[in-house]
Scaffold this motif. Structure first.
Motif, short mmCIF file in Angstrom:
data_model
loop_
_atom_site.label_atom_id
_atom_site.label_comp_id
_atom_site.label_asym_id
_atom_site.label_seq_id
_atom_site.Cartn_x
_atom_site.Cartn_y
_atom_site.Cartn_z
N VAL A 44 -24.30 -36.88 19.08
CA VAL A 44 -23.87 -35.79 18.22
C VAL A 44 -23.23 -36.43 16.98
CG1 VAL A 44 -22.37 -33.78 17.97
CG2 VAL A 44 -23.51 -34.22 20.15
N CYS A 83 -20.36 -31.83 14.55
CA CYS A 83 -20.29 -30.56 15.25
C CYS A 83 -19.50 -29.63 14.36
CB CYS A 83 -19.59 -30.74 16.60
SG CYS A 83 -19.47 -29.23 17.57
N PRO A 109 -22.18 -21.66 15.24
CA PRO A 109 -22.03 -23.09 15.47
C PRO A 109 -23.32 -23.87 15.19
CG PRO A 109 -22.40 -22.01 17.55
CD PRO A 109 -22.33 -20.91 16.50
N HIS A 110 -23.15 -25.15 14.92
CA HIS A 110 -24.29 -26.05 14.77
C HIS A 110 -23.87 -27.46 15.14
CE1 HIS A 110 -22.32 -26.31 10.80
NE2 HIS A 110 -22.63 -27.59 10.89
N ALA A 111 -24.85 -28.25 15.56
CA ALA A 111 -24.62 -29.66 15.87
C ALA A 111 -25.71 -30.47 15.19
CB ALA A 111 -24.65 -29.89 17.38
N VAL A 114 -27.99 -28.16 23.34
CA VAL A 114 -26.57 -28.39 23.09
C VAL A 114 -25.81 -27.15 23.54
CG1 VAL A 114 -24.84 -28.76 21.29
CG2 VAL A 114 -27.06 -29.85 21.10
N PHE A 124 -22.18 -25.09 23.14
CA PHE A 124 -20.99 -24.96 22.30
C PHE A 124 -19.88 -24.41 23.19
CE2 PHE A 124 -24.69 -24.48 19.53
CZ PHE A 124 -24.49 -25.55 18.69
N ASP A 147 -25.18 -21.69 22.86
CA ASP A 147 -26.03 -22.86 23.03
C ASP A 147 -27.02 -22.94 21.88
OD1 ASP A 147 -27.79 -20.83 23.66
OD2 ASP A 147 -28.17 -21.46 25.69
N LYS A 205 -16.33 -26.90 20.21
CA LYS A 205 -16.85 -28.26 20.37
C LYS A 205 -18.32 -28.21 20.80
CE LYS A 205 -12.73 -30.21 20.03
NZ LYS A 205 -12.29 -30.39 18.70
N CYS A 206 -19.00 -29.34 20.62
CA CYS A 206 -20.41 -29.47 21.01
C CYS A 206 -20.51 -30.37 22.23
CB CYS A 206 -21.22 -30.08 19.88
SG CYS A 206 -21.21 -29.10 18.36
#
Length: 154
Positions: free
Chosen positions: A70, A73, A82-84, A102, A104, A114, A143-144
């Motif tokens: 990762v 994040c 969210p994104h990673a 992934v 989240f 996810d 968090k990721c």
């Protein structure tokens, strides 16, 4: 006056006949093939659709989880999704494609979303960065957590 009305009716009648004739011709040209009388027949022919199959064997080389890290994040500042950003390095000796999931998670470690990221084939030793996107608003500080990593070698 009578002649003008009669002429108009003749032209209108001719136009209607022409339209009916053309509609009939078009209907014949786009008609579906006759249905098979067999009770088990498929709507698009007798042969069932053949799905692509993939080799179920794991790709050779080191565990694919080690190919992915990762890089960042985050969370979109406008909509809160969210994104990673994932860095994927192909550590095998063959070109490989990847599918990475992934999760989240919130501050308590509970999953709140996810995401998934995919790649085209990556040459041996090459690296790419891809983004796994989640859907739905999450709280700041999410968090990721890396999920499943699948590596496909043709």
């Amino acid at each position: 006056m009578t002649l003008a009305v009669a002429g108009g009716l003749v032209v209108a009648g001719g136009t209607v006949a022409l339209v009916v004739s053309m509609m009939s011709a078009v209907q014949d040209s786009i008609a579906l093939p006759p249905r098979s009388q067999a009770p088990h027949s498929e709507p698009y022919g007798e042969e069932p659709y053949e799905e692509e199959t993939y080799d179920e064997e794991p790709a050779p080389g080191p565990d694919p989880e080690g190919d992915v890290t990762v890089a960042t994040c985050g969370r979109d500042s406008l909509i809160g999704w969210p994104h990673a950003d994932l860095k994927i390095v192909n550590r095998t000796e063959d070109p490989a494609a990847y599918i990475v999931t992934v999760s989240f998670v919130d501050g308590d470690g509970d999953e709140v979303g996810d995401g998934i990221a995919t790649t085209e084939e990556i040459a041996p030793g090459d690296a790419v960065t891809v983004r796994a996107l989640g859907s739905g608003e999450v709280a700041a500080g999410t968090k990721c957590r890396m999920g499943e990593v699948e590596r496909y070698v043709p």
